[in-house]
Design a protein around this motif. Structure first.
Motif, PDB file in Angstrom:
ATOM      1  N   ASN A   8       9.219  -9.547  -0.966  1.00 14.07           N
ATOM      2  CA  ASN A   8       8.837 -10.615  -1.902  1.00 14.07           C
ATOM      3  C   ASN A   8       7.402 -11.076  -1.756  1.00 14.07           C
ATOM      4  O   ASN A   8       6.848 -11.669  -2.676  1.00 14.07           O
ATOM      5  CB  ASN A   8       9.754 -11.822  -1.719  1.00 14.07           C
ATOM      6  N   SER A   9       6.822 -10.829  -0.597  1.00 11.94           N
ATOM      7  CA  SER A   9       5.448 -11.313  -0.425  1.00 11.94           C
ATOM      8  C   SER A   9       4.415 -10.423  -1.118  1.00 11.94           C
ATOM      9  O   SER A   9       3.250 -10.796  -1.215  1.00 11.94           O
ATOM     10  CB  SER A   9       5.129 -11.464   1.072  1.00 11.94           C
ATOM     11  N   VAL A  10       4.855  -9.277  -1.623  1.00 14.54           N
ATOM     12  CA  VAL A  10       3.899  -8.371  -2.279  1.00 14.54           C
ATOM     13  C   VAL A  10       3.474  -8.918  -3.651  1.00 14.54           C
ATOM     14  O   VAL A  10       4.292  -9.148  -4.530  1.00 14.54           O
ATOM     15  CB  VAL A  10       4.505  -6.957  -2.442  1.00 14.54           C
ATOM     16  N   LYS A  11       2.158  -9.150  -3.803  1.00 14.87           N
ATOM     17  CA  LYS A  11       1.626  -9.715  -5.058  1.00 14.87           C
ATOM     18  C   LYS A  11       0.880  -8.667  -5.886  1.00 14.87           C
ATOM     19  O   LYS A  11       0.612  -8.879  -7.067  1.00 14.87           O
ATOM     20  CB  LYS A  11       0.682 -10.883  -4.748  1.00 14.87           C
ATOM     21  N   ALA A  12       0.509  -7.578  -5.261  1.00 19.47           N
ATOM     22  CA  ALA A  12      -0.169  -6.483  -5.973  1.00 19.47           C
ATOM     23  C   ALA A  12       0.000  -5.222  -5.133  1.00 19.47           C
ATOM     24  O   ALA A  12       0.209  -5.303  -3.923  1.00 19.47           O
ATOM     25  CB  ALA A  12      -1.645  -6.806  -6.160  1.00 19.47           C
ATOM     26  N   VAL A  13      -0.054  -4.072  -5.824  1.00 14.89           N
ATOM     27  CA  VAL A  13       0.157  -2.808  -5.110  1.00 14.89           C
ATOM     28  C   VAL A  13      -1.069  -1.921  -5.267  1.00 14.89           C
ATOM     29  O   VAL A  13      -1.637  -1.823  -6.358  1.00 14.89           O
ATOM     30  CB  VAL A  13       1.408  -2.076  -5.640  1.00 14.89           C
ATOM     31  N   CYS A  64       0.841  -1.200   0.000  1.00 12.33           N
ATOM     32  CA  CYS A  64       0.000   0.000   0.000  1.00 12.33           C
ATOM     33  C   CYS A  64       0.875   1.249   0.000  1.00 12.33           C
ATOM     34  O   CYS A  64       1.791   1.363   0.796  1.00 12.33           O
ATOM     35  CB  CYS A  64      -0.881   0.048   1.248  1.00 12.33           C
ATOM     36  N   MET A  65       0.569   2.158  -0.924  1.00 10.93           N
ATOM     37  CA  MET A  65       1.279   3.435  -0.938  1.00 10.93           C
ATOM     38  C   MET A  65       0.245   4.549  -0.838  1.00 10.93           C
ATOM     39  O   MET A  65      -0.610   4.685  -1.712  1.00 10.93           O
ATOM     40  CB  MET A  65       2.077   3.573  -2.228  1.00 10.93           C
ATOM     41  N   VAL A  66       0.322   5.304   0.229  1.00 15.94           N
ATOM     42  CA  VAL A  66      -0.742   6.237   0.552  1.00 15.94           C
ATOM     43  C   VAL A  66      -0.125   7.545   1.040  1.00 15.94           C
ATOM     44  O   VAL A  66       1.012   7.554   1.517  1.00 15.94           O
ATOM     45  CB  VAL A  66      -1.630   5.622   1.672  1.00 15.94           C
TER      46      VAL A  66
END
Ligand code: GDP
Ligand code: MN
Length: 388
Positions: free
Chosen positions: A309-314, A261-263
């Motif tokens: 590495n666990s990030v599958k979508a942003v 998440c980028m907020v």
């Protein structure tokens, strides 16, 4: 900000609070050397990590002789210590505190914390020391007293006596506890600490009071004006990504999920995480790029998120108030180009220059989805993460 036990004890010493003789060692040879210099016929070998619960986790060893000191040091140094207060990766042991062993008659608990409800500093004391205060508070709350300190009046004699009685202290011990409490109070105020915890404070066989374990936390917003405290920072004890984020003025916290998440703004970040959870997903992080962000910051933010590495979508959720949506969009594109982003990115932009921002992000041929609103964005990113 956290510091190590040995650093907390240095500060205690400077404030007249009694601590055992000890030395810091970063190798088994140094540990043995320290033990010899300290003298005596027994030593404690203590792993220096930014977490409590070391005793139960095998990070505090009682050495009966010099060969024990060397053996324990060899076993501990270079490993990671997992305690109930760390995650399952634990924290690296780069140094050990070697102290003389003191015979323990009783283990007591004493801390000074900020109580936000009453807006006072409060001393918390218990004769049931050595164990987790949370456990004592849960099982036998009557064994804990708390003494609030009025900020204008400061620490008063009767408050120290109250603590002394609660701890079952007698005679000259009253003077000793007063000195310890005054030292803690002065230290907290002088250095903008947010919490000081002594567990255990011991009564030795000769009736002396001695601090065996010390933990101090400092207010992150105040350390900049305390260079001596800032110099005690040990980045090795902190999350690599969180350290990296600080360099760029980003607020980043690692979480367990798989949606990056980028907020902008902490409030929006919380709302975004809530919504992701509501839609059945789990955030991998909390990242607040702040109010006055720019292309470089957005780039760094992306790198941080994707280094997990666990990030599958942003999910990018930005409200363009001070920062304009087209700047954010350029940052996203620059980042995707620079670091070859392969995971799908869902973007929800709103606010100043939103049309220009959306235009920049459409028809890029990249794996970007521009969402109309936040609910739709959250739903979509959860689906993409599940499908990955
Ligand atoms: P924590 O487990 O991270 O809170 O580490 P502590 O420093 O509190 O150590 C855990 C326990 O080790 C203490 O509660 C003591 O019982 C024991 N311990 C630590 N230092 C000494 C010491 O000098 N002498 C003795 N006899 N026990 C010690
Ligand atoms: Mn302790």
């Amino acid at each position: 900000m956290n510091i190590h036990e040995y650093q907390a004890k240095q500060l205690f010493r400077a404030y007249g609070i009694p601590v055992p003789d000890g030395q810091l060692a970063t190798s088994p040879e140094q540990a043995s050397e320290s033990a010899i210099q300290l003298g005596g016929d027994g030593w404690v070998v203590k792993a220096q990590v930014h977490a409590g619960g070391r005793g139960k986790a095998g990070g505090v060893k009682l050495a009966k002789n010099l060969s024990d000191v060397a053996t324990f040091s060899r076993e501990l140094l270079g490993t990671r210590l997992v305690t109930i207060q760390t995650d399952d990766k634990g924290l690296p042991i780069h140094s050990l505190l070697i102290e003389k062993i003191y015979p323990i008659k009783r283990e007591l608990y004493l801390s000074l914390v900020l109580d936000r409800a009453t807006e006072r500093l409060i001393f918390i004391a218990s004769a049931a020391g050595g164990m987790e205060i949370e456990t004592v508070a849960h099982d036998t709350p009557e064994k804990i007293i708390s003494v609030p300190i009025h900020p204008a009046a400061g620490l008063q004699g009767f408050q120290c006596r109250k603590v002394a009685y609660a701890l079952g202290l007698q005679g000259t011990q009253h003077k000793a506890i007063t000195r310890i409490m005054q030292g803690m109070y002065d230290l907290l105020i002088d250095k903008d600490a947010s919490q000081i915890e002594i567990n255990p404070l011991i009564e030795t066989d000769t009736g002396d009071l001695l601090v065996l374990d010390a933990k101090i936390n400092f207010d992150d917003n105040a350390v900049a004006i305390h260079p001596d405290i800032l110099a005690m920072k040990d980045p090795a004890q902190e999350d690599d990504k969180e350290n990296e984020a600080q360099k760029f003025g980003l607020n980043y916290i690692t979480l367990e999920g798989n949606i990056g998440c980028m907020v902008n703004g902490a409030g929006l970040a919380m709302a975004t995480m809530d919504l992701v959870k509501l839609k059945g997903g789990l955030p991998a992080n909390f990242l607040d790029v702040g109010g006055g962000t720019n292309v470089e910051k957005v780039c760094e933010a992306f790198k941080l998120i994707l280094s997990d590495n666990s990030v599958k979508a942003v999910l990018v959720n930005i409200f363009g108030g001070i920062v304009k949506c087209d700047v954010i969009a350029s940052g996203i594109l620059a980042a995707i180009e620079q670091i070859h982003v392969t995971v799908p990115v869902v973007v929800r932009l709103e606010g100043t220059n939103v049309e220009q921002g959306r235009a920049l992000l459409s028809n890029t041929g990249l794996n970007i989805f521009a969402a109309e609103d936040l609910a739709q964005a959250a739903e979509h990113v959860v689906k993409l993460a599940e499908a990955a």
